[in-house]
Design a protein around this motif. Structure first.
Motif, PDB file in Angstrom:
ATOM      1  N   GLY A   1     -11.073   1.239  -7.863  1.00 55.77           N
ATOM      2  CA  GLY A   1     -10.082   0.247  -7.472  1.00 55.77           C
ATOM      3  C   GLY A   1      -9.643  -0.615  -8.644  1.00 55.77           C
ATOM      4  N   TYR A   2     -10.591  -0.930  -9.544  1.00 54.56           N
ATOM      5  CA  TYR A   2     -10.235  -1.696 -10.745  1.00 54.56           C
ATOM      6  C   TYR A   2      -9.190  -0.942 -11.579  1.00 54.56           C
ATOM      7  CZ  TYR A   2     -14.362  -4.711 -10.055  1.00 54.56           C
ATOM      8  OH  TYR A   2     -15.285  -5.593  -9.564  1.00 54.56           O
TER       9      TYR A   2
ATOM     10  N   GLY B   1     -14.118  -3.974  -6.086  1.00 49.70           N
ATOM     11  CA  GLY B   1     -13.600  -3.010  -7.048  1.00 49.70           C
ATOM     12  C   GLY B   1     -13.639  -1.579  -6.573  1.00 49.70           C
ATOM     13  N   SER B   2     -14.184  -1.352  -5.378  1.00 51.63           N
ATOM     14  CA  SER B   2     -14.229   0.009  -4.846  1.00 51.63           C
ATOM     15  C   SER B   2     -12.862   0.408  -4.309  1.00 51.63           C
ATOM     16  CB  SER B   2     -15.247   0.114  -3.711  1.00 51.63           C
ATOM     17  OG  SER B   2     -16.546  -0.066  -4.175  1.00 51.63           O
ATOM     18  N   LEU B   3     -12.576   1.684  -4.398  1.00 52.36           N
ATOM     19  CA  LEU B   3     -11.402   2.248  -3.761  1.00 52.36           C
ATOM     20  C   LEU B   3     -11.881   2.864  -2.452  1.00 52.36           C
ATOM     21  CD1 LEU B   3      -8.352   3.138  -4.050  1.00 52.36           C
ATOM     22  CD2 LEU B   3      -9.299   5.353  -4.697  1.00 52.36           C
TER      23      LEU B   3
ATOM     24  N   LYS C   1     -15.486   6.103  -0.018  1.00 48.15           N
ATOM     25  CA  LYS C   1     -15.237   5.083  -1.035  1.00 48.15           C
ATOM     26  C   LYS C   1     -15.625   5.633  -2.401  1.00 48.15           C
ATOM     27  CE  LYS C   1     -19.746   3.033  -0.243  1.00 48.15           C
ATOM     28  NZ  LYS C   1     -20.506   1.914   0.227  1.00 48.15           N
TER      29      LYS C   1
ATOM     30  N   LYS D   1     -10.815  -6.172  -3.161  1.00 44.36           N
ATOM     31  CA  LYS D   1     -10.587  -7.140  -4.235  1.00 44.36           C
ATOM     32  C   LYS D   1     -11.627  -8.255  -4.313  1.00 44.36           C
ATOM     33  CE  LYS D   1      -5.655  -6.247  -4.222  1.00 44.36           C
ATOM     34  NZ  LYS D   1      -5.635  -5.293  -5.277  1.00 44.36           N
TER      35      LYS D   1
ATOM     36  N   THR E   1      -7.815  -0.952  -2.444  1.00 42.58           N
ATOM     37  CA  THR E   1      -8.817  -1.538  -3.320  1.00 42.58           C
ATOM     38  C   THR E   1      -9.444  -2.745  -2.641  1.00 42.58           C
ATOM     39  OG1 THR E   1      -7.572  -0.862  -5.267  1.00 42.58           O
ATOM     40  CG2 THR E   1      -9.172  -2.604  -5.573  1.00 42.58           C
TER      41      THR E   1
ATOM     42  N   ASP F   1      -5.804  -0.968  -9.762  1.00 45.91           N
ATOM     43  CA  ASP F   1      -5.213  -2.312  -9.856  1.00 45.91           C
ATOM     44  C   ASP F   1      -4.633  -2.553 -11.242  1.00 45.91           C
ATOM     45  OD1 ASP F   1      -5.685  -2.939  -7.240  1.00 45.91           O
ATOM     46  OD2 ASP F   1      -7.440  -4.197  -7.627  1.00 45.91           O
TER      47      ASP F   1
ATOM     48  N   ASN G   1     -15.689   1.299  -8.205  1.00 44.48           N
ATOM     49  CA  ASN G   1     -15.000   0.875  -9.430  1.00 44.48           C
ATOM     50  C   ASN G   1     -13.632   1.517  -9.674  1.00 44.48           C
ATOM     51  OD1 ASN G   1     -17.137  -0.889 -10.140  1.00 44.48           O
ATOM     52  ND2 ASN G   1     -18.275   0.852 -10.946  1.00 44.48           N
TER      53      ASN G   1
ATOM     54  N   TYR H   1       0.854  -1.183   0.000  1.00 45.20           N
ATOM     55  CA  TYR H   1       0.000   0.000   0.000  1.00 45.20           C
ATOM     56  C   TYR H   1       0.893   1.237   0.000  1.00 45.20           C
ATOM     57  CZ  TYR H   1       1.127   0.119   4.983  1.00 45.20           C
ATOM     58  OH  TYR H   1       1.788   0.146   6.168  1.00 45.20           O
TER      59      TYR H   1
END
Length: 183
Positions: free
Chosen positions: A141-142, A59-61, A136, A48, A46, A145, A139, A36
């Motif tokens: 986070g996707y 998929g959320s950040l 948050k 996962k 993220t 990543d 999506n 991190y």
């Protein structure tokens, strides 16, 4: 006049690309060190899997704040290093169900909001990374990543910077030719 405005817009876009590329590069390097990265005491992570649904979707950040001793209470959502045989596996996120004081330290019994996942994992306070502050972005986070992969870094950082370099080199060559033609 239109040509000058276009040049200004292109230069602004170039600066934005360079700043974004620099930020993403620094984030990628920092996250490779310990899983991190931290910015001003905040740690974006993220989610996962769907273990925290419906509260936090896969998929959320999430934006978490750095863990400090004694600032966790029951019901808080924490992120922690999940360790298997003394090797760090990943950063997990779960809700604190119970707090235990053991040998002058604290252990947190966690559970996931999604009941399909195993509950009651014991987390030593030394493994806690951060506490979720209810922020948050779905999506995103996707995207992060993907940027942390070799292909994502190549497609979103290296190629745009290479194209930018080629464009700037072209502008320089044109400027040199114009200068030679004037003299």
């Amino acid at each position: 006049m239109e040509n000058k405005a276009l040049k200004i817009i292109v230069n602004i876009l170039v600066c934005i690309v360079i700043i974004l590329a620099t930020c993403i590069t620094l984030m990628t390097i920092a996250s490779q060190k310990n899983g991190y990265f931290k910015i001003f005491g905040n740690i974006p992570l993220t989610i996962k899997d769907d273990s925290m649904e419906p509260t936090i979707k896969k998929g959320s950040l999430i934006i978490t704040k750095e863990y400090k001793d004694n600032d966790i209470k029951e019901g808080d959502v924490i992120s922690y290093r999940s360790i298997n045989e003394d090797k760090t596996i990943e950063i997990r996120t779960a809700r604190v169900k119970t707090i235990l004081s053991i040998n002058n330290g604290k252990t947190y019994i966690t559970e996931y909001d999604n009941n399909e996942y195993k509950d009651n994992e014991q987390v030593d306070s030394r493994n806690v990374v951060s506490i979720w502050n209810n922020k948050k972005i779905s999506n995103l986070g996707y995207v992060l990543d993907f940027l942390n992969t070799k292909v994502g870094f190549l497609v979103c950082i290296i190629i745009p910077l290479a194209l930018l370099f080629i464009y700037q080199l072209y502008k320089f060559i044109v400027l040199v030719k114009d200068y030679k033609n004037v003299n």
